[in-house]
Design an enzyme around this catalytic site. Structure first.
Site, PDB file in Angstrom:
ATOM      1  N   HIS A  67     -66.615 119.659  19.225  1.00 34.82           N
ATOM      2  CA  HIS A  67     -68.036 119.380  19.448  1.00 34.82           C
ATOM      3  C   HIS A  67     -68.322 117.891  19.224  1.00 34.82           C
ATOM      4  CE1 HIS A  67     -72.420 120.345  19.173  1.00 34.82           C
ATOM      5  NE2 HIS A  67     -72.407 119.252  18.420  1.00 34.82           N
ATOM      6  N   GLU A  68     -67.835 117.355  18.115  1.00 32.86           N
ATOM      7  CA  GLU A  68     -68.083 115.940  17.814  1.00 32.86           C
ATOM      8  C   GLU A  68     -67.357 115.030  18.797  1.00 32.86           C
ATOM      9  OE1 GLU A  68     -70.499 115.327  15.874  1.00 32.86           O
ATOM     10  OE2 GLU A  68     -70.606 117.387  15.165  1.00 32.86           O
ATOM     11  N   HIS A  71     -69.511 114.499  21.843  1.00 34.96           N
ATOM     12  CA  HIS A  71     -70.461 113.404  21.617  1.00 34.96           C
ATOM     13  C   HIS A  71     -69.755 112.058  21.782  1.00 34.96           C
ATOM     14  CE1 HIS A  71     -73.849 115.794  20.170  1.00 34.96           C
ATOM     15  NE2 HIS A  71     -73.110 116.364  19.237  1.00 34.96           N
TER      16      HIS A  71
END
Length: 157
Positions: A67-68, A71
């Site tokens: 998920h990170e 980003h």
């Protein structure tokens, strides 16, 4: 897991899932409370909450890292990197990353008992029910501009 092992894991996931290198720092941040991790826009570093590894295991940690990294890679490519952006949602789906992390099992929510405060005008007897206390020397009755007095406090279950 040490910070060095975390760095190696993040670099490995970045290469395998995204086909791109992770060239910044990944660390554990003990101050994170309500989130599994965060991507720092200014430094491009990633911070991870160690509690998710300890309480939910390595699969949850890998999901948070993916998920990170979504980003991270989208921000560096100058594409939509926020949760609301279509580019972000598409990349999450492509790499099979969760949109939100799971809740920690032993996280206790501190909630005070629900209470209502009843205020009454000393002139016209108009009552006002509030969840938060008000400064009676500052506020007056909206009907007759009389002085408000705290009548009682009711606790709800």
């Amino acid at each position: 897991m040490t910070e060095q092992e975390l760095q190696i894991l993040v670099e490995k996931i970045s290469d395998e899932s995204f086909g791109k290198p992770f060239c910044h720092q990944a660390t554990f941040n003990p101050r994170l409370r309500s989130t599994g991790g965060r991507y720092l826009l200014s430094t491009h570093n990633i911070e991870i909450n160690r509690k998710y590894l300890e309480q939910l295991g390595e699969n949850e940690l890998i999901g948070i890292i993916k998920h990170e990294l979504c980003h991270y890679h989208l921000h560096l490519e100058r594409k939509g990197y926020q949760h609301k952006d279509a580019d972000f949602k598409a990349l999450l789906k492509k790499v099979n990353a969760p949109r939100f992390c799971s809740q920690l099992p032993n996280k206790q929510v501190k909630r005070s008992p629900k209470k209502l405060l009843i205020y009454q005008c000393s002139n016209c007897k108009q009552t006002y029910t509030r969840k938060r206390s008000i400064n009676t020397s500052r506020y007056v009755c909206g009907k007759c501009r009389g002085k408000l007095v705290k009548a009682r406090e009711v606790t709800l279950n």
